[in-house]
Write an enzyme that holds these catalytic residues in place. Structure first.
Site, PDB file in Angstrom:
ATOM      1  N   ALA A 132      -5.238  -4.631   7.421  1.00 56.77           N
ATOM      2  CA  ALA A 132      -6.147  -3.770   7.748  1.00 56.77           C
ATOM      3  C   ALA A 132      -7.702  -4.388   7.511  1.00 56.77           C
ATOM      4  CB  ALA A 132      -5.983  -2.494   6.844  1.00 56.77           C
TER       5      ALA A 132
ATOM      6  N   LYS B 201     -10.093   0.259   9.664  1.00 59.12           N
ATOM      7  CA  LYS B 201     -10.608  -0.424   8.797  1.00 59.12           C
ATOM      8  C   LYS B 201     -11.611  -1.679   9.627  1.00 59.12           C
ATOM      9  CE  LYS B 201      -7.403   1.282   5.989  1.00 59.12           C
ATOM     10  NZ  LYS B 201      -6.128   2.277   6.735  1.00 59.12           N
TER      11      LYS B 201
ATOM     12  N   PHE C 157       0.855  -1.060  -0.013  1.00 58.57           N
ATOM     13  CA  PHE C 157       0.148  -0.017   0.001  1.00 58.57           C
ATOM     14  C   PHE C 157       0.971   1.331   0.083  1.00 58.57           C
ATOM     15  CE2 PHE C 157      -2.390   3.322   2.064  1.00 58.57           C
ATOM     16  CZ  PHE C 157      -3.396   3.443   1.135  1.00 58.57           C
TER      17      PHE C 157
HETATM   18  N1  F0G Z   1      -1.971  -0.687   4.770  1.00 63.76           N
HETATM   19  C1  F0G Z   1      -2.979  -0.879   4.277  1.00 63.76           C
HETATM   20  C2  F0G Z   1      -3.252  -1.989   3.326  1.00 63.76           C
HETATM   21  C3  F0G Z   1      -4.035   0.257   4.258  1.00 63.76           C
HETATM   22  O1  F0G Z   1      -4.955   0.117   3.324  1.00 63.76           O
HETATM   23  C4  F0G Z   1      -3.675   1.097   4.956  1.00 63.76           C
HETATM   24  C5  F0G Z   1      -4.222   2.611   4.875  1.00 63.76           C
HETATM   25  C6  F0G Z   1      -2.504   1.415   5.569  1.00 63.76           C
HETATM   26  C7  F0G Z   1      -1.921   0.274   5.717  1.00 63.76           C
HETATM   27  C8  F0G Z   1      -2.174   2.564   6.455  1.00 63.76           C
HETATM   28  O2  F0G Z   1      -2.826   2.704   7.755  1.00 63.76           O
HETATM   29  O3  F0G Z   1      -4.101   4.900   7.263  1.00 63.76           O
HETATM   30  O4  F0G Z   1      -3.912   3.754   9.466  1.00 63.76           O
HETATM   31  O5  F0G Z   1      -2.105   4.838   8.609  1.00 63.76           O
HETATM   32  N2  F0G Z   1      -5.189   2.749   3.751  1.00 63.76           N
HETATM   33  C9  F0G Z   1      -6.137   3.754   4.019  1.00 63.76           C
HETATM   34  C10 F0G Z   1      -6.855   3.823   2.589  1.00 63.76           C
HETATM   35  C11 F0G Z   1      -5.530   5.095   4.240  1.00 63.76           C
HETATM   36  O6  F0G Z   1      -7.547   4.706   2.292  1.00 63.76           O
HETATM   37  O7  F0G Z   1      -6.667   2.750   2.009  1.00 63.76           O
HETATM   38  P1  F0G Z   1      -3.126   3.955   8.329  1.00 63.76           P
END
Ligand code: F0G
Length: 468
Positions: free
Chosen positions: A218, A259, A126
């Site tokens: 997540a 999430k 990500f």
């Molecule tokens: N890993 C994954 C797979 C994610 O989707 C996200 C965040 C993170 C790590 C980081 O986490 O935001 O709590 O610091 N995804 C969000 C999104 C921001 O919109 O997909 P975080």
């Protein structure tokens, strides 16, 4: 005629939050002032906000009640014990570290375990995991399965390519790979799930080669739902049993609990190795807070203890994932090409296919993102060359993303299907006028995670000629 029915919500609504649709003229002013970057819009200027499913969940009555039970003691709060117990049950690890969100977990893990110039292999990083790996001097490598590029609606497109993983280890040496990470669901390729079979194969390769195997989990419960629905042998197992089986394969997990924690903030790390735990908590005290609160309030820990259990409820997950599918079907009917099958948390529109007249340098995904705001007041996000392109830190060359996608992420338990029908109606109009959309160019950007803060403007005829 396709059956568009989806499971009715397994909840009723106790509290409502008004939303407002600005006029077209107002929206034009707002997006111009935001330099055509939707991250710079004020949320109150958005009618339906599908920017992210992160931290945007609606909490349950039990979670709101749990807030009042927060123990705000600096050290050894009972709220931490509740959180620790829940996390241990699900993730099957000895040591639990709360963090304020996913990227702080990434920072702590990578600062502790990464060596400069070493690799981190992921089914697909990500953006924050990629950014944090690079920031610590690591080299992020994505090894998605070959099926990910197929237009067919195949199952478990989130898998890692195990053949390429083996080859990569042989070529670069296991001692140069500090960690293999499995992201469930695989957000950057469309929220696609990973099968238990693939998880076990990757785990056994890592064990054999003595490489640490972690999850970036997540959306672990959504992944478990897909395993139960689609992987033979799991239909009669509970979501909790599937989660336990999944996490028994790894050395540790990092999670953004914004999430599948069904909360508005939070993250966690869970590991088995005492030494790793010690190093993480030492750093944590310097930058995040004492290890029994990790940058969160006691009340947040209580909310997460409830949320992490609620998310395991099958009827909730069925409603959740099927609502995403419903939006996908509606968008397809409207003529939008989407990534199929739809994943767990979002519909990904293939803007590259919809807008072939805009080259990756003109960010077709951004053009579609702006169109959704201008036409309908809907905020979505580009997941293409604006997010993942730029200068490759290893080769120094300019790179584009493999796909030019636009993500419509559904906050959990927030929007009804009539919100989704409204979006689909406007999608038809955008499809009808698609040839009139133009690309965008960046006028200002930062080194890391440029999409959050960059400024853009619409391409003029001269820019279009240069890029074509
Ligand atoms: N890993 C994954 C797979 C994610 O989707 C996200 C965040 C993170 C790590 C980081 O986490 O935001 O709590 O610091 N995804 C969000 C999104 C921001 O919109 O997909 P975080």
């Amino acid at each position: 005629m396709k059956d568009l029915r989806q499971p009715t919500e397994p909840f009723r609504i106790k509290s409502v939050e008004p939303i407002k649709l600005l006029s077209r003229v107002e929206r034009e002013e707002k997006i111009k002032a935001a330099k055509y970057n939707v991250f710079k819009l004020d949320a109150q200027d958005v009618y339906i906000d599908l920017l992210t499913d992160s931290g945007t969940n609606a909490m349950s009555n039990r979670q709101w009640a749990a807030l009042m039970m927060g123990d705000e003691s600096y050290a050894g709060a009972i709220s931490f014990r509740h959180f620790e117990k829940t996390v241990k049950e699900i993730f099957q690890k000895k040591y639990v570290v709360p963090c304020h969100q996913g990227r702080s977990a990434e920072n702590l893990i990578f600062s502790t375990l990464l060596k400069k110039g070493h690799y981190v292999v992921n089914n697909t990083h990500f953006d924050t995991t990629r950014g944090n790996t690079l920031h610590k001097g690591g080299i992020p490598i994505d090894l998605p399965c070959p099926e990910v590029d197929s237009l067919d609606p195949l199952l478990f497109k989130g898998n890692m390519d195990t053949m390429r993983l083996e080859d990569f280890i042989v070529k670069h040496g296991a001692d140069k790979i500090d960690m293999v990470i499995m992201t469930v669901t695989n957000n950057s390729v469309g929220g696609q799930p990973v099968s238990m079979k693939n998880i076990k194969e990757v785990s056994s390769i890592c064990k054999k080669r003595k490489i640490l195997f972690f999850f970036d989990c997540a959306r672990f419960a959504e992944n478990c739902y897909f395993i139960k629905k689609d992987e033979p042998g799991y239909e009669n197992k509970s979501i909790e049993e599937i989660a336990q089986e999944m996490f028994a394969t790894c050395d540790g997990v990092m999670m953004s609990s914004k999430k599948d924690g069904l909360a508005n903030i939070g993250g966690l790390i869970a590991v088995n190795d005492e030494e790793i735990y010690r190093q993480i908590t030492e750093l944590m005290i310097l930058i995040e807070g004492f290890p029994t609160y990790g940058g969160l309030a006691g009340r947040d820990l209580e909310v997460l203890s409830v949320g992490l259990k609620e998310v395991l409820d099958y009827s909730y997950l069925r409603y959740r994932v099927e609502q995403v599918r419903y939006l996908g079907e509606k968008l397809k009917e409207a003529g939008m090409p989407i990534v199929e099958p739809t994943g767990g948390h979002a519909v990904f529109i293939d803007a590259g296919r919809l807008l072939p007249h805009i080259s990756p340098e003109g960010f077709p995904g951004q053009a579609l993102t702006i169109a959704f705001y201008l036409e309908a007041g809907v905020r979505v996000v580009e997941i293409g060359s604006l997010m993942f392109g730029g200068i490759d830190p290893v080769t120094g060359e300019k790179v584009n993303a493999k796909k030019e996608l636009v993500r419509m992420a559904l906050p959990r338990r927030v929007y009804t299907n009539s919100h989704l029908d409204y979006i689909a109606e406007w999608a038809s109009k955008i499809v009808a006028d698609k040839d009139s959309l133009r690309g965008y160019k960046i006028t200002h950007q930062s080194t890391f995670l440029r999409h959050f803060t960059c400024e853009l403007e619409e391409m003029n005829t001269e820019d279009i000629k240069i890029n074509s």
